[in-house]
Structure formats: structure tokens, C-alpha cells
Motif scaffolding. Structure first.
Motif, PDB file in Angstrom:
ATOM      1  N   TYR A  36       0.728  -1.362  -0.096  1.00 10.00           N
ATOM      2  CA  TYR A  36      -0.070  -0.064   0.025  1.00 10.00           C
ATOM      3  C   TYR A  36       0.891   1.246  -0.127  1.00 10.00           C
ATOM      4  CZ  TYR A  36      -4.437  -2.618   1.110  1.00 10.00           C
ATOM      5  OH  TYR A  36      -5.338  -3.355   0.890  1.00 10.00           O
ATOM      6  N   GLY A  43      -5.579   8.281   3.514  1.00 15.61           N
ATOM      7  CA  GLY A  43      -5.954   7.025   3.286  1.00 15.61           C
ATOM      8  C   GLY A  43      -4.727   5.898   2.535  1.00 15.61           C
ATOM      9  N   PRO A  44      -4.503   4.653   3.102  1.00 15.61           N
ATOM     10  CA  PRO A  44      -3.407   3.848   2.283  1.00 15.61           C
ATOM     11  C   PRO A  44      -4.098   3.412   1.143  1.00 15.61           C
ATOM     12  CG  PRO A  44      -3.486   3.083   4.554  1.00 15.61           C
ATOM     13  CD  PRO A  44      -4.678   4.312   4.607  1.00 15.61           C
ATOM     14  N   LEU A  88       3.515   0.760   2.847  1.00 17.06           N
ATOM     15  CA  LEU A  88       3.304  -0.358   3.927  1.00 17.06           C
ATOM     16  C   LEU A  88       3.029  -1.643   3.420  1.00 17.06           C
ATOM     17  CD1 LEU A  88       0.790   2.358   4.752  1.00 17.06           C
ATOM     18  CD2 LEU A  88       1.054   1.068   6.758  1.00 17.06           C
ATOM     19  N   ASN A  94      -5.938 -15.452   6.653  1.00 19.17           N
ATOM     20  CA  ASN A  94      -7.192 -15.144   6.975  1.00 19.17           C
ATOM     21  C   ASN A  94      -7.336 -13.871   7.756  1.00 19.17           C
ATOM     22  OD1 ASN A  94      -8.480 -17.647   6.233  1.00 19.17           O
ATOM     23  ND2 ASN A  94      -7.448 -18.554   8.176  1.00 19.17           N
ATOM     24  N   PHE A  96      -5.125 -10.156   7.957  1.00 20.16           N
ATOM     25  CA  PHE A  96      -3.840  -9.153   7.374  1.00 20.16           C
ATOM     26  C   PHE A  96      -3.180  -8.651   8.498  1.00 20.16           C
ATOM     27  CE2 PHE A  96      -2.951  -9.825   2.999  1.00 20.16           C
ATOM     28  CZ  PHE A  96      -4.293  -9.908   2.430  1.00 20.16           C
ATOM     29  N   PHE A  98       0.011  -5.578   9.023  1.00 13.92           N
ATOM     30  CA  PHE A  98       0.524  -4.477   8.290  1.00 13.92           C
ATOM     31  C   PHE A  98       1.928  -4.187   8.756  1.00 13.92           C
ATOM     32  CE2 PHE A  98      -2.301  -2.361   5.283  1.00 13.92           C
ATOM     33  CZ  PHE A  98      -3.612  -2.980   5.537  1.00 13.92           C
ATOM     34  N   GLY A  99       2.969  -3.857   8.117  1.00 10.85           N
ATOM     35  CA  GLY A  99       4.105  -3.263   8.485  1.00 10.85           C
ATOM     36  C   GLY A  99       4.005  -1.926   8.940  1.00 10.85           C
ATOM     37  N   THR A 100       5.213  -1.533   9.756  1.00 10.94           N
ATOM     38  CA  THR A 100       4.925  -0.155  10.050  1.00 10.94           C
ATOM     39  C   THR A 100       5.069   0.775   9.015  1.00 10.94           C
ATOM     40  OG1 THR A 100       7.114  -0.682  10.627  1.00 10.94           O
ATOM     41  CG2 THR A 100       5.646  -0.947  12.580  1.00 10.94           C
TER      42      THR A 100
ATOM     43  N   TYR B  35      -9.503   0.330  11.232  1.00 12.66           N
ATOM     44  CA  TYR B  35      -8.035   0.514  11.749  1.00 12.66           C
ATOM     45  C   TYR B  35      -7.851   1.771  12.693  1.00 12.66           C
ATOM     46  CZ  TYR B  35      -6.894  -3.195   8.248  1.00 12.66           C
ATOM     47  OH  TYR B  35      -6.901  -4.337   7.658  1.00 12.66           O
ATOM     48  N   GLN B  37      -4.338   4.073  13.551  1.00  8.13           N
ATOM     49  CA  GLN B  37      -2.968   4.565  13.028  1.00  8.13           C
ATOM     50  C   GLN B  37      -2.450   5.266  14.056  1.00  8.13           C
ATOM     51  OE1 GLN B  37      -1.944   6.088   9.370  1.00  8.13           O
ATOM     52  NE2 GLN B  37      -0.518   4.684   9.137  1.00  8.13           N
ATOM     53  N   LYS B  41       2.697   5.691  12.743  1.00  5.67           N
ATOM     54  CA  LYS B  41       2.187   4.998  11.325  1.00  5.67           C
ATOM     55  C   LYS B  41       1.939   3.573  11.527  1.00  5.67           C
ATOM     56  CE  LYS B  41       2.658   8.757   8.772  1.00  5.67           C
ATOM     57  NZ  LYS B  41       1.509   9.380   7.963  1.00  5.67           N
ATOM     58  N   PHE B  42       1.867   2.936  12.853  1.00  4.90           N
ATOM     59  CA  PHE B  42       1.469   1.595  12.880  1.00  4.90           C
ATOM     60  C   PHE B  42       0.078   1.349  12.575  1.00  4.90           C
ATOM     61  CE2 PHE B  42       1.990  -2.710  13.335  1.00  4.90           C
ATOM     62  CZ  PHE B  42       1.327  -3.221  14.358  1.00  4.90           C
ATOM     63  N   LEU B  43      -0.391   0.546  11.605  1.00  6.32           N
ATOM     64  CA  LEU B  43      -1.639   0.371  11.391  1.00  6.32           C
ATOM     65  C   LEU B  43      -2.204  -0.843  12.005  1.00  6.32           C
ATOM     66  CD1 LEU B  43      -3.764   1.974   9.460  1.00  6.32           C
ATOM     67  CD2 LEU B  43      -3.026   0.429   7.811  1.00  6.32           C
ATOM     68  N   ILE B  45      -5.762  -3.256  13.054  1.00  6.43           N
ATOM     69  CA  ILE B  45      -6.989  -3.531  12.675  1.00  6.43           C
ATOM     70  C   ILE B  45      -7.698  -3.623  14.125  1.00  6.43           C
ATOM     71  CG2 ILE B  45      -6.744  -6.120  12.972  1.00  6.43           C
ATOM     72  CD1 ILE B  45      -8.828  -5.834  10.401  1.00  6.43           C
ATOM     73  N   ILE B  56     -13.856 -10.266  13.219  1.00 11.59           N
ATOM     74  CA  ILE B  56     -12.456  -9.870  14.058  1.00 11.59           C
ATOM     75  C   ILE B  56     -12.592  -9.102  14.921  1.00 11.59           C
ATOM     76  CG2 ILE B  56     -10.308  -9.343  13.759  1.00 11.59           C
ATOM     77  CD1 ILE B  56     -10.180 -10.168  10.827  1.00 11.59           C
ATOM     78  N   GLU B  58      -9.997  -7.509  17.654  1.00 18.01           N
ATOM     79  CA  GLU B  58      -8.603  -7.712  18.270  1.00 18.01           C
ATOM     80  C   GLU B  58      -8.997  -7.279  19.734  1.00 18.01           C
ATOM     81  OE1 GLU B  58      -6.822  -9.610  15.432  1.00 18.01           O
ATOM     82  OE2 GLU B  58      -5.677  -8.823  16.979  1.00 18.01           O
ATOM     83  N   PHE B  90      -9.099   4.816  10.331  1.00 15.28           N
ATOM     84  CA  PHE B  90      -9.413   4.584   9.137  1.00 15.28           C
ATOM     85  C   PHE B  90     -10.389   3.260   8.807  1.00 15.28           C
ATOM     86  CE2 PHE B  90      -6.552   6.918   6.811  1.00 15.28           C
ATOM     87  CZ  PHE B  90      -5.163   6.905   7.695  1.00 15.28           C
ATOM     88  N   ASP B  98     -10.581  -9.813   3.913  1.00 14.62           N
ATOM     89  CA  ASP B  98      -9.083  -9.404   3.978  1.00 14.62           C
ATOM     90  C   ASP B  98      -8.294  -9.558   2.559  1.00 14.62           C
ATOM     91  OD1 ASP B  98      -8.916 -11.682   6.742  1.00 14.62           O
ATOM     92  OD2 ASP B  98      -9.040  -9.584   6.769  1.00 14.62           O
ATOM     93  N   GLN B 101      -8.343  -4.397   0.338  1.00 16.26           N
ATOM     94  CA  GLN B 101      -9.043  -3.388   1.031  1.00 16.26           C
ATOM     95  C   GLN B 101      -8.548  -2.015   0.684  1.00 16.26           C
ATOM     96  OE1 GLN B 101      -8.091  -4.136   5.183  1.00 16.26           O
ATOM     97  NE2 GLN B 101      -8.081  -6.200   5.279  1.00 16.26           N
ATOM     98  N   PHE B 103      -9.426   1.857   1.471  1.00 16.77           N
ATOM     99  CA  PHE B 103      -9.227   2.721   2.562  1.00 16.77           C
ATOM    100  C   PHE B 103      -9.970   4.132   2.400  1.00 16.77           C
ATOM    101  CE2 PHE B 103      -6.823   0.437   5.838  1.00 16.77           C
ATOM    102  CZ  PHE B 103      -6.193  -0.512   5.355  1.00 16.77           C
TER     103      PHE B 103
END
Lengths: 108, 112
Positions: A36, A43-44, A88, A94, A96, A98-100, B35, B37, B41-43, B45, B56, B58, B90, B98, B101, B103
């Protein structure tokens, strides 16, 4: 250990350079791999996705997946100032993860 | 037409208040997500809904509650806001759970 590791950068390159962005992951069950792009205060947006090992090319962008090494990459050829953004990776099966994100600046 | 839209874009409120963020998608997707963030910047869910069912959830405080009146909407209600809730939230949607997606533009929440 995090599910996904990504170097946050920042990365700064001159216009026209080839950029390499990478993520590593720990779960061998992951089968979907996405990249992304996120511009500042936006937004991404989905850039590329793939489901298997190997390369996938779309214009100046190439996504590479090496499942044996649990390593994915995004290459940007002939980088442009408009490519300046945070990139990202997102991986999963099942669900996802995300990386930072890696912050990229392309200098004109 | 905007594919995934969120309102409001900015939200500034005091600790202890209750607030809601709205999300709508016009893509005909079956699954919607929220989501968070953070400043780094860590996204992460928070929730996803598929056909009005939460699939889901979390480790999110129960002060956060998603509400989906129909397939095109997934709102986020937050009770007793805390300083640590300050972040960008977001909304996203996908046709298949999944996968690919899309945004929204984000809601920047600041709790003072």
C-alpha cells in the motif's frame, strides 16, 4: 516477535533512482502479499498484490515474494517526486498484518 | 464518487466524552473494517464486519463498539474517551474478507 517487520526509514533518493522497499515475516502460512502507498494525511491505497512467490510487474513497480526466505520487496524504477509517500506491506492469510511503513522521499 | 468515505475528518474532544465516527462505502463490498493508526504510522486492525457479523475483534477495549446498520455502513462508537485514543482511525472495505482493502481518508481524533 512481530508478525511483520519493515524498516521505517526514512529513505531519501534522487529522482530517477531505483528504490527497494522490503518486509520480512515470520508466519509461513501467509499467502497474500500486498503493498500500500500512503500519502501524508491520506488513507492507504492498494498498489500491488500477489499470492505466490516470484515477481509481479506493473509499470514502474515490481513486487517480489520469496516465500522460502519469508521476504517480500517492492521495487520502484525511475522514481519520481510523486512517489514520495509511506509504503506499507500487508501480509496474511485469514487476517492481514501491516508493516509499520517505510517513509520515502524522492528529491527532484 | 468517493468509494469509502468517513465523517468527520477531524474530531477534537475532551477526555470522558463519547463520540462516533461514521463510515460508508459505495463499492458493494461485503466486508468493512476499522483500523487505528498511531503516531508512528503503525496500522492495527480493530474490527471487521461481514454481512453484519463481527468476524474479527482484536484486543480492543470494550469502550469501542462497531455498529453496522447495513452492508454499506460501519460506524465506530467510542465511550469515555482517553488520551491514548488519540490517533487516526481508518475505515476500509473489501469484496472478499481480507483481500484488496480500500481505505477511507481517515478521521484524526485528538483527545485533550
Amino acid at each position: 516477535q512481530k508478525e511483520v517487520e519493515q524498516d521505517p526509514g526514512p529513505l531519501s533518493v534522487p529522482e530517477g533512482a531505483i528504490v527497494s522497499l522490503n518486509c520480512t515475516y515470520s508466519n509461513s502460512a501467509f499467502q497474500y502479499f500486498m503493498w500500500y502507498r500512503q500519502y501524508s494525511r491520506k488513507g492507504p491505497e492498494l498498489l500491488m498484490y500477489t499470492y505466490s512467490s516470484g515477481n509481479k510487474e506493473d509499470g514502474r513497480f515490481t513486487a517480489q515474494v520469496d516465500k522460502s526466505s519469508k521476504y517480500i520487496s517492492l521495487f520502484i524504477r525511475d522514481s519520481q517526486p510523486s512517489d514520495s509517500a509511506t509504503y506499507l506491506c500487508a501480509l496474511g492469510r485469514n487476517q492481514f498484518y501491516f508493516g509499520t511503513g517505510t517513509s520515502l522521499t524522492v528529491i527532484p | 464518487d468517493t468509494a469509502v468515505s468517513q465523517t468527520p475528518k477531524y474530531l477534537v474532544t475532551q477526555m470522558g466524552n463519547d463520540k462516533s465516527i461514521k463510515c460508508e462505502q459505495n463499492l458493494g463490498h461485503d466486508t468493512m473494517y476499522w483500523y487505528k493508526q498511531d503516531s508512528k504510522k503503525f496500522l492495527k486492525i480493530m474490527f471487521s464486519y461481514n454481512n453484519k457479523e463481527l468476524i474479527i475483534n482484536e484486543t480492543v477495549p470494550n469502550r469501542f463498539s462497531p455498529k453496522s446498520p447495513d452492508k454499506a455502513h460501519l460506524n465506530l462508537h467510542i465511550n469515555s474517551l482517553e488520551l491514548g485514543d488519540s490517533a487516526v482511525y481508518f475505515c476500509a472495505s473489501s469484496q472478499v474478507r481480507d483481500y484488496e482493502q480500500y481505505f477511507g481518508p481517515g478521521t484524526r481524533l485528538t483527545v485533550t
